[in-house]
Scaffold this motif. Structure first.
Motif, PDB file in Angstrom:
ATOM      1  N   ASN A 151      32.408  75.507  38.723  1.00  0.00           N
ATOM      2  CA  ASN A 151      33.536  76.422  38.970  1.00  0.00           C
ATOM      3  C   ASN A 151      34.730  76.056  38.113  1.00  0.00           C
ATOM      4  OD1 ASN A 151      32.119  77.869  40.885  1.00  0.00           O
ATOM      5  ND2 ASN A 151      32.869  76.648  42.610  1.00  0.00           N
ATOM      6  N   PHE A 152      34.926  74.756  37.939  1.00  0.00           N
ATOM      7  CA  PHE A 152      36.044  74.285  37.110  1.00  0.00           C
ATOM      8  C   PHE A 152      35.870  74.755  35.661  1.00  0.00           C
ATOM      9  CE2 PHE A 152      37.507  70.736  34.321  1.00  0.00           C
ATOM     10  CZ  PHE A 152      38.862  70.979  34.452  1.00  0.00           C
ATOM     11  N   LEU A 184      45.356  75.760  37.064  1.00  0.00           N
ATOM     12  CA  LEU A 184      44.104  75.747  37.817  1.00  0.00           C
ATOM     13  C   LEU A 184      44.223  74.904  39.073  1.00  0.00           C
ATOM     14  CD1 LEU A 184      41.434  75.390  34.983  1.00  0.00           C
ATOM     15  CD2 LEU A 184      41.972  77.419  36.322  1.00  0.00           C
ATOM     16  N   PHE A 185      44.834  73.729  38.947  1.00  0.00           N
ATOM     17  CA  PHE A 185      44.955  72.852  40.098  1.00  0.00           C
ATOM     18  C   PHE A 185      45.880  73.457  41.151  1.00  0.00           C
ATOM     19  CE2 PHE A 185      44.212  69.307  36.833  1.00  0.00           C
ATOM     20  CZ  PHE A 185      42.839  69.450  36.966  1.00  0.00           C
ATOM     21  N   THR A 186      46.833  74.260  40.718  1.00  0.00           N
ATOM     22  CA  THR A 186      47.756  74.893  41.664  1.00  0.00           C
ATOM     23  C   THR A 186      47.103  76.059  42.397  1.00  0.00           C
ATOM     24  OG1 THR A 186      49.628  74.295  40.235  1.00  0.00           O
ATOM     25  CG2 THR A 186      50.001  76.020  41.870  1.00  0.00           C
ATOM     26  N   SER A 187      46.309  76.840  41.656  1.00  0.00           N
ATOM     27  CA  SER A 187      45.731  78.052  42.243  1.00  0.00           C
ATOM     28  C   SER A 187      44.348  77.823  42.861  1.00  0.00           C
ATOM     29  CB  SER A 187      45.618  79.153  41.178  1.00  0.00           C
ATOM     30  OG  SER A 187      44.757  78.732  40.119  1.00  0.00           O
ATOM     31  N   ARG A 188      43.679  76.721  42.467  1.00  0.00           N
ATOM     32  CA  ARG A 188      42.322  76.453  42.964  1.00  0.00           C
ATOM     33  C   ARG A 188      42.250  75.066  43.580  1.00  0.00           C
ATOM     34  NH1 ARG A 188      38.113  79.148  40.603  1.00  0.00           N
ATOM     35  NH2 ARG A 188      36.905  78.010  42.169  1.00  0.00           N
ATOM     36  N   PRO A 189      42.758  74.854  44.793  1.00  0.00           N
ATOM     37  CA  PRO A 189      42.717  73.520  45.403  1.00  0.00           C
ATOM     38  C   PRO A 189      41.308  73.003  45.623  1.00  0.00           C
ATOM     39  CG  PRO A 189      43.431  75.191  46.992  1.00  0.00           C
ATOM     40  CD  PRO A 189      43.449  75.845  45.648  1.00  0.00           C
ATOM     41  N   ASP A 190      40.308  73.906  45.687  1.00  0.00           N
ATOM     42  CA  ASP A 190      38.928  73.454  45.864  1.00  0.00           C
ATOM     43  C   ASP A 190      38.446  72.655  44.658  1.00  0.00           C
ATOM     44  OD1 ASP A 190      39.229  76.105  44.641  1.00  0.00           O
ATOM     45  OD2 ASP A 190      37.035  76.070  44.441  1.00  0.00           O
ATOM     46  N   ALA A 194      36.552  68.760  44.343  1.00  0.00           N
ATOM     47  CA  ALA A 194      35.307  68.556  43.598  1.00  0.00           C
ATOM     48  C   ALA A 194      35.455  67.501  42.506  1.00  0.00           C
ATOM     49  CB  ALA A 194      34.847  69.881  42.985  1.00  0.00           C
ATOM     50  N   LEU A 195      36.624  67.446  41.881  1.00  0.00           N
ATOM     51  CA  LEU A 195      36.821  66.537  40.754  1.00  0.00           C
ATOM     52  C   LEU A 195      37.190  65.125  41.189  1.00  0.00           C
ATOM     53  CD1 LEU A 195      38.830  68.856  38.331  1.00  0.00           C
ATOM     54  CD2 LEU A 195      36.447  68.142  38.097  1.00  0.00           C
ATOM     55  N   PHE A 196      37.808  64.985  42.359  1.00  0.00           N
ATOM     56  CA  PHE A 196      38.378  63.698  42.725  1.00  0.00           C
ATOM     57  C   PHE A 196      37.350  62.571  42.810  1.00  0.00           C
ATOM     58  CE2 PHE A 196      41.650  61.045  44.739  1.00  0.00           C
ATOM     59  CZ  PHE A 196      42.751  61.483  44.029  1.00  0.00           C
ATOM     60  N   PRO A 197      36.087  62.793  43.262  1.00  0.00           N
ATOM     61  CA  PRO A 197      35.118  61.692  43.316  1.00  0.00           C
ATOM     62  C   PRO A 197      34.809  61.084  41.956  1.00  0.00           C
ATOM     63  CG  PRO A 197      34.386  63.515  44.689  1.00  0.00           C
ATOM     64  CD  PRO A 197      35.548  64.016  43.895  1.00  0.00           C
ATOM     65  N   HIS A 198      35.128  61.797  40.876  1.00  0.00           N
ATOM     66  CA  HIS A 198      34.808  61.305  39.536  1.00  0.00           C
ATOM     67  C   HIS A 198      35.986  60.598  38.878  1.00  0.00           C
ATOM     68  CE1 HIS A 198      31.159  63.680  39.916  1.00  0.00           C
ATOM     69  NE2 HIS A 198      31.923  64.671  40.319  1.00  0.00           N
ATOM     70  N   LEU A 199      37.087  60.445  39.608  1.00  0.00           N
ATOM     71  CA  LEU A 199      38.286  59.806  39.078  1.00  0.00           C
ATOM     72  C   LEU A 199      38.351  58.357  39.559  1.00  0.00           C
ATOM     73  CD1 LEU A 199      40.793  62.743  39.636  1.00  0.00           C
ATOM     74  CD2 LEU A 199      39.572  62.138  37.538  1.00  0.00           C
ATOM     75  N   PRO A 200      39.197  57.515  38.960  1.00  0.00           N
ATOM     76  CA  PRO A 200      39.295  56.113  39.369  1.00  0.00           C
ATOM     77  C   PRO A 200      39.564  55.962  40.865  1.00  0.00           C
ATOM     78  CG  PRO A 200      40.485  56.466  37.329  1.00  0.00           C
ATOM     79  CD  PRO A 200      40.055  57.824  37.807  1.00  0.00           C
ATOM     80  N   SER A 208      45.742  65.284  45.356  1.00  0.00           N
ATOM     81  CA  SER A 208      46.775  66.324  45.268  1.00  0.00           C
ATOM     82  C   SER A 208      46.852  66.841  43.849  1.00  0.00           C
ATOM     83  CB  SER A 208      48.138  65.759  45.677  1.00  0.00           C
ATOM     84  OG  SER A 208      48.592  64.807  44.730  1.00  0.00           O
ATOM     85  N   ALA A 209      47.393  68.046  43.709  1.00  0.00           N
ATOM     86  CA  ALA A 209      47.580  68.627  42.384  1.00  0.00           C
ATOM     87  C   ALA A 209      48.537  67.783  41.557  1.00  0.00           C
ATOM     88  CB  ALA A 209      48.110  70.054  42.517  1.00  0.00           C
ATOM     89  N   GLU A 210      49.549  67.197  42.214  1.00  0.00           N
ATOM     90  CA  GLU A 210      50.527  66.383  41.484  1.00  0.00           C
ATOM     91  C   GLU A 210      49.875  65.154  40.858  1.00  0.00           C
ATOM     92  OE1 GLU A 210      50.906  67.553  44.535  1.00  0.00           O
ATOM     93  OE2 GLU A 210      52.397  69.126  44.103  1.00  0.00           O
TER      94      GLU A 210
END
Length: 278
Positions: A151-152, A184-190, A194-200, A208-210
């Motif tokens: 989706n991203f 995208l991060f502002t309009s699509r919180p979903d 989905a992306l956060f598990p792949h970040l440090p 959060s979007a911020e």
């Protein structure tokens, strides 16, 4: 953990006994220069069918060189030679496009001369700066993660084709910019979930979007995007794209990856079923 400095598609070739003729093996493979856990540079050959490393040579600075075999009738046969011995290891380029052969060879020889040196890559079409290679850790994605990432990527698509009208000008460094990602991060919180598990793992929680906006504006993120651009140009991301349910060909370039994502989304939108295949 081993760090892959350079990787490109190449098969092995073997000298015919009692002659100076070299015969190429048809097995699909890849040459990989890796900084090993022993802090030494390794020249490896990996079988792309079995994913097994079948040749692993430890290299010392200025002891080896990688050069074209001038007598090769085909013109894309190369030999790894050592100054400290009479070892000869032959390889042949397996990328369909020969335009980057010289670039790979130049960077191989840079590392053979000085393993601490950084490979310098010519910019992709549509990019304005050279990049350095890097490594990525791969794992199988869950269906939820796969759908979120799909989706991203779909959100980055523009009407009429993959990421724009001139797909041959595509580079991830031109697409994954703060200007494109922040809305995208502002309009699509979903997408954030989905992306956060792949970040440090040390990032603030909940996501959060911020937080993501700070990440995508960082020099580390820009360097990682350039490294991924380079990884696509090597054509060796088959394992990663298979985890997304895409054909292996989608790992050969940014254009092929975006096109495959778009085609998959179209099939699922028509009620089709996506299946992982090897």
């Amino acid at each position: 953990m081993p760090d892959t400095r350079i990787a490109f598609k190449a098969g092995r070739a073997f000298r015919r006994e009692g002659t100076n003729f070299v015969d190429p093996s048809p097995t699909k493979g890849a040459v990989e220069l890796v900084n090993g856990d022993d802090d030494l540079l390794h020249f490896q050959w990996r079988n792309r069918v079995t994913n097994e490393t079948e040749e692993d040579l430890i290299l010392f600075p200025s002891d080896a060189s990688f050069n074209k075999v001038a007598q090769s009738a085909w013109g894309r046969t190369y030999v790894l030679k050592f100054s400290s011995s009479d070892q000869r290891h032959f390889f042949w380029m397996q990328n369909a496009d020969a335009s980057r052969d010289a670039e790979f060879v130049m960077n191989v020889n840079k590392l053979l001369a000085d393993p601490s040196d950084d490979p310098v890559w010519l910019p992709a079409v549509g990019s304005s700066e050279p990049t350095a290679s890097g490594s990525n850790t791969q794992r199988e994605l869950t269906q939820t993660e796969r759908d979120g990432i799909q989706n991203f990527v779909n959100s980055l698509m523009l009407p009429g084709g993959a990421a724009g009208s001139n797909e041959h000008d595509v580079a991830l460094s031109d697409i994954l910019t703060p200007a494109n990602l922040t809305p995208l991060f502002t309009s699509r919180p979903d997408l954030i979930t989905a992306l956060f598990p792949h970040l440090p793992p040390d990032l603030p929680s909940p996501p959060s979007a911020e937080t993501l906006q700070q990440i995508i504006a960082s020099p580390q993120f820009r360097a990682a995007v350039r490294n991924l651009d380079q990884a696509f140009r090597t054509g060796l991301l088959g394992g990663l794209v298979r985890g997304l349910g895409l054909p292996e060909e989608a790992g050969t370039s940014v254009e092929a990856f975006l096109r495959a994502i778009q085609e998959q989304a179209g099939k699922e939108g028509e009620g089709g079923e996506s299946m992982d295949t090897d």
